[in-house]
Design a protein around this motif. Structure first.
Motif, short mmCIF file in Angstrom:
data_model
loop_
_atom_site.label_atom_id
_atom_site.label_comp_id
_atom_site.label_asym_id
_atom_site.label_seq_id
_atom_site.Cartn_x
_atom_site.Cartn_y
_atom_site.Cartn_z
N ARG A 4 -52.15 -23.95 11.16
CA ARG A 4 -52.37 -24.71 9.93
C ARG A 4 -52.50 -23.76 8.75
NH1 ARG A 4 -56.46 -29.45 11.96
NH2 ARG A 4 -55.97 -29.16 14.14
N THR A 5 -51.84 -24.13 7.67
CA THR A 5 -51.98 -23.42 6.41
C THR A 5 -52.45 -24.44 5.39
OG1 THR A 5 -50.17 -21.94 7.02
CG2 THR A 5 -50.81 -21.99 4.69
N ARG A 6 -53.71 -24.32 5.00
CA ARG A 6 -54.29 -25.30 4.09
C ARG A 6 -54.04 -24.90 2.64
NH1 ARG A 6 -57.80 -25.68 8.56
NH2 ARG A 6 -58.12 -27.84 9.17
N THR A 11 -51.73 -29.73 3.74
CA THR A 11 -51.80 -28.75 4.83
C THR A 11 -50.45 -28.71 5.52
OG1 THR A 11 -54.16 -29.13 5.20
CG2 THR A 11 -52.92 -28.16 7.02
N GLU A 12 -49.92 -27.49 5.69
CA GLU A 12 -48.71 -27.34 6.47
C GLU A 12 -49.13 -27.10 7.92
OE1 GLU A 12 -44.72 -25.17 5.61
OE2 GLU A 12 -46.04 -23.75 6.64
N VAL A 13 -48.69 -27.99 8.81
CA VAL A 13 -49.00 -27.88 10.23
C VAL A 13 -47.74 -27.46 10.95
CG1 VAL A 13 -49.82 -29.10 12.27
CG2 VAL A 13 -50.73 -29.71 10.03
N SER A 53 -42.44 -27.35 11.31
CA SER A 53 -43.57 -27.49 10.38
C SER A 53 -43.47 -28.79 9.62
CB SER A 53 -43.60 -26.32 9.39
OG SER A 53 -43.83 -25.11 10.07
N THR A 55 -45.60 -30.96 6.41
CA THR A 55 -46.61 -30.93 5.35
C THR A 55 -47.29 -32.29 5.30
OG1 THR A 55 -45.34 -29.30 4.11
CG2 THR A 55 -47.02 -30.54 2.90
N ALA A 58 -53.67 -33.55 1.95
CA ALA A 58 -55.06 -33.19 2.24
C ALA A 58 -55.89 -34.44 2.52
CB ALA A 58 -55.65 -32.43 1.05
N THR A 91 -56.60 -33.23 8.17
CA THR A 91 -56.23 -32.16 7.25
C THR A 91 -57.27 -32.01 6.17
OG1 THR A 91 -54.93 -33.65 5.87
CG2 THR A 91 -53.78 -32.50 7.64
#
Length: 91
Positions: A4-6, A11-13, A53, A55, A58, A91
């Motif tokens: 995860r990149t918040r 958030t990109e999972v 990936s 997106t 949030a 997220t």
């Protein structure tokens, strides 16, 4: 496996699986793609894994599962939880 990149608003999972298990094409399906098979297929990576990936806004909870060839549904062990049928993420 999940990465995860918040960000501030989303958030990109990244969904990751070994390249050879299960065999054949696998996609991740869930609330984020209206449960459409094939909308998010996992693609091979140089590290021996395959991934895709997605997106997600949030502060959202989404349900999801993996779908492999021949109609094989399976779960992500690293999901935030399971509702008895699907895994879910916050997220």
């Amino acid at each position: 496996m999940l990465e995860r990149t918040r960000g501030k608003n989303a958030t990109e999972v990244t969904f990751l699986l070994p390249a050879d298990h299960p065999h054949g094409q696998v996609s991740v399906v869930g609330d984020f793609n209206d449960w459409t098979p094939g909308a998010h297929p996992l693609a091979p990576r140089e590290d021996g894994m395959r991934s895709v990936s997605v997106t997600i806004p949030a502060e959202t909870r989404v349900r999801f599962r993996y779908l492999a060839e021949d109609g094989l549904w399976f779960d992500e062990l690293e999901a935030d939880g399971h509702d008895g049928t699907n895994g879910y993420l916050h997220t």
